[in-house]
Design a protein around this motif. Structure first.
Motif, short mmCIF file in Angstrom:
data_model
loop_
_atom_site.label_atom_id
_atom_site.label_comp_id
_atom_site.label_asym_id
_atom_site.label_seq_id
_atom_site.Cartn_x
_atom_site.Cartn_y
_atom_site.Cartn_z
N ARG A 14 -96.84 20.50 -1.02
CA ARG A 14 -97.75 19.59 -1.73
C ARG A 14 -98.57 18.73 -0.77
NH1 ARG A 14 -95.96 17.58 -7.60
NH2 ARG A 14 -94.99 19.49 -8.37
N PRO A 15 -97.93 17.98 0.13
CA PRO A 15 -98.76 17.17 1.04
C PRO A 15 -99.58 18.03 2.00
CG PRO A 15 -96.43 17.01 1.62
CD PRO A 15 -96.50 17.68 0.30
N MET A 16 -99.05 19.18 2.40
CA MET A 16 -99.81 20.05 3.29
C MET A 16 -101.06 20.58 2.59
SD MET A 16 -96.61 22.06 5.06
CE MET A 16 -97.63 23.27 5.91
N SER A 17 -100.92 20.99 1.34
CA SER A 17 -102.08 21.50 0.60
C SER A 17 -103.13 20.42 0.42
CB SER A 17 -101.64 22.06 -0.76
OG SER A 17 -101.16 21.03 -1.61
N ALA A 18 -102.70 19.17 0.28
CA ALA A 18 -103.65 18.07 0.14
C ALA A 18 -104.51 17.93 1.39
CB ALA A 18 -102.92 16.77 -0.17
N HIS A 19 -103.89 18.05 2.56
CA HIS A 19 -104.65 17.96 3.81
C HIS A 19 -105.62 19.13 3.94
CE1 HIS A 19 -102.54 14.50 5.35
NE2 HIS A 19 -101.37 15.09 5.26
N ILE A 20 -105.18 20.32 3.53
CA ILE A 20 -106.07 21.47 3.58
C ILE A 20 -107.25 21.28 2.65
CG2 ILE A 20 -106.25 23.94 3.05
CD1 ILE A 20 -104.76 23.42 5.64
N ALA A 21 -106.99 20.78 1.44
CA ALA A 21 -108.05 20.60 0.45
C ALA A 21 -109.07 19.54 0.89
CB ALA A 21 -107.44 20.22 -0.90
N THR A 138 -95.49 19.42 13.69
CA THR A 138 -95.57 20.30 14.86
C THR A 138 -95.63 21.73 14.36
OG1 THR A 138 -94.39 18.79 16.33
CG2 THR A 138 -94.33 21.13 16.89
N MET A 139 -96.56 22.52 14.89
CA MET A 139 -96.74 23.90 14.48
C MET A 139 -96.30 24.81 15.62
SD MET A 139 -98.37 22.78 11.79
CE MET A 139 -98.87 24.30 11.01
N LEU A 140 -95.42 25.75 15.33
CA LEU A 140 -94.93 26.72 16.31
C LEU A 140 -95.58 28.05 15.96
CD1 LEU A 140 -91.20 25.61 16.10
CD2 LEU A 140 -92.97 24.75 17.64
N VAL A 141 -96.46 28.54 16.83
CA VAL A 141 -97.42 29.55 16.42
C VAL A 141 -97.23 30.86 17.15
CG1 VAL A 141 -99.88 30.02 16.08
CG2 VAL A 141 -99.05 27.67 15.99
N GLY A 142 -97.25 31.96 16.37
CA GLY A 142 -97.20 33.30 16.92
C GLY A 142 -98.34 34.15 16.37
N GLU A 156 -104.64 22.41 12.58
CA GLU A 156 -104.97 21.04 12.94
C GLU A 156 -105.09 20.14 11.71
OE1 GLU A 156 -108.51 21.61 15.20
OE2 GLU A 156 -107.43 21.93 17.10
N ALA A 157 -105.35 20.74 10.55
CA ALA A 157 -105.46 19.95 9.33
C ALA A 157 -104.11 19.39 8.89
CB ALA A 157 -106.04 20.80 8.21
N VAL A 158 -103.03 20.05 9.25
CA VAL A 158 -101.70 19.61 8.81
C VAL A 158 -100.79 19.17 9.96
CG1 VAL A 158 -101.77 21.07 6.76
CG2 VAL A 158 -100.75 21.96 8.85
N GLY A 159 -101.20 19.44 11.19
CA GLY A 159 -100.32 19.14 12.32
C GLY A 159 -101.04 18.44 13.45
N SER A 160 -100.28 17.68 14.22
CA SER A 160 -100.83 16.98 15.39
C SER A 160 -100.44 17.66 16.69
CB SER A 160 -100.35 15.53 15.41
OG SER A 160 -98.93 15.47 15.44
N THR A 161 -99.46 18.57 16.64
CA THR A 161 -99.00 19.28 17.84
C THR A 161 -98.94 20.76 17.52
OG1 THR A 161 -97.66 17.38 18.53
CG2 THR A 161 -97.18 19.51 19.55
N ILE A 162 -99.64 21.56 18.31
CA ILE A 162 -99.66 23.00 18.13
C ILE A 162 -99.10 23.65 19.39
CG2 ILE A 162 -101.11 25.04 17.78
CD1 ILE A 162 -103.10 23.18 16.31
N VAL A 163 -98.01 24.39 19.25
CA VAL A 163 -97.38 25.06 20.38
C VAL A 163 -97.46 26.56 20.15
CG1 VAL A 163 -95.30 25.30 21.78
CG2 VAL A 163 -95.79 23.12 20.63
N VAL A 164 -98.27 27.24 20.94
CA VAL A 164 -98.39 28.70 20.86
C VAL A 164 -97.26 29.30 21.69
CG1 VAL A 164 -99.84 30.70 21.31
CG2 VAL A 164 -100.88 28.56 20.53
#
Length: 302
Positions: A14-21, A138-142, A156-164
């Motif tokens: 719910r809160p994540m979708s709000a940031h995306i919207a 924090t987003m852990l990305v593959g 970036e819309a839902v997270g402040s830290t992106i770790v690939v």
């Protein structure tokens, strides 16, 4: 204009979708119609009740409980690719799975997406409901480099830290491994408190010791101080979800001799689940150790 479809409107979704919207033209979907109506009313997103009727979707974001749910949405109920969402997306679309999925399943889905010219990124999140609300996850990305760059504005819309962390499935592996460590840290700290009590040291004093010394962890600094010692157990991350993530991590093969510590923690917490009530919080790992020792370690129970 293509739209973003956000699927999964639970406590995190719910809160994540709000940031995306806020940033993208967005449609929302969930198996619970009331959740769709509530989020659409709160965010201005378009409600979608039947995925068979979607069109004009360029990006799909998934925040679902398990890989089985993800596979059913993308491949269809029968596990094929004829009636799932992948078959209805145009070539050039992007799929981002932000839930906690099994890496092998993610790799299978990414391959199926690639066959249709669809980019696939796994970007599970860490930080809980409070960080979801503030957009500081924090987003852990593959995934592939180009696909990740396409996904970055949504991350970036839902997270402040992106770790690939690597290729397809690596983000989901990293999330599971992180939670294996997190749960094991709570377990070790719980055992430490019990040993300290046996030595005549109060629970809050040994936690002070850990937090002032090299034994400090997020478990001792946050989980014990805010949730376990006060007896509230209200971190808003479920025990069963933590156990699920631990199980995913345990499926990643390592030499037998190197896995006994985490294997033991997983066994104790799996067997101890029956000693807890319905819908326990993951910080109730400490209660499993209380039951094993027959000794309270919370300020509330002491």
């Amino acid at each position: 204009m293509t739209r973003t479809l956000f699927i999964g409107l639970g406590r995190m979704g719910r809160p994540m979708s709000a940031h995306i919207a806020e940033r993208f033209p967005t449609a929302v979907h969930d198996v619970f119609r009331e959740a769709v109506d509530e989020v659409a009313a709160q965010t201005g997103a378009e409600p979608v009740y039947d995925l068979a009727e979607i069109e004009g979707i360029g990006t799909v974001i998934l925040m679902l409980p398990t890989s089985a749910h993800v596979e059913e949405i993308l491949l269809g109920a029968a596990g094929g690719d004829g009636d799932g969402l992948l078959a209805r997306l145009d070539s050039g679309a992007l799929v981002i799975d932000m839930g906690s999925s099994v890496p092998a399943s993610t790799q299978k889905l990414a391959a199926a997406a690639d066959e249709r010219g669809i980019d696939y990124v796994d970007g599970p999140v860490s930080g809980g409901i409070s960080k979801a609300a503030t957009g500081e996850l924090t987003m852990l990305v593959g995934g592939g480099d180009a696909a990740i760059e396409r996904a970055r504005p949504y991350l970036e819309a839902v997270g402040s830290t992106i770790v690939v962390v690597g290729g397809s499935g690596a983000g989901h592996a990293a999330k599971a491994i992180n939670n294996l460590v997190s749960a094991t840290n709570i377990a070790v700290a719980s055992e430490a408190v019990l040993r300290a009590q046996a030595a005549g040291i109060a629970p809050e004093r040994i936690i002070d010791v850990l937090n002032a010394s090299t034994g400090m962890s997020q478990a001792s600094r946050v989980k014990f101080v805010e949730h376990i010692l006060p007896g509230g157990y209200a971190s808003n991350f479920a025990y069963d979800l933590m156990l699920k993530d631990m199980g995913i991590a345990m499926q990643i093969e390592v030499p037998e001799a190197a896995s006994e510590l985490s294997r033991t923690a997983y066994r104790i917490l799996s067997e101890g689940r029956e000693s807890l009530g319905d819908h326990p919080d993951h910080t109730e790992i400490a209660r499993v150790y209380e039951h094993l020792a027959g000794t309270p370690i919370t300020q509330e129970d002491a």
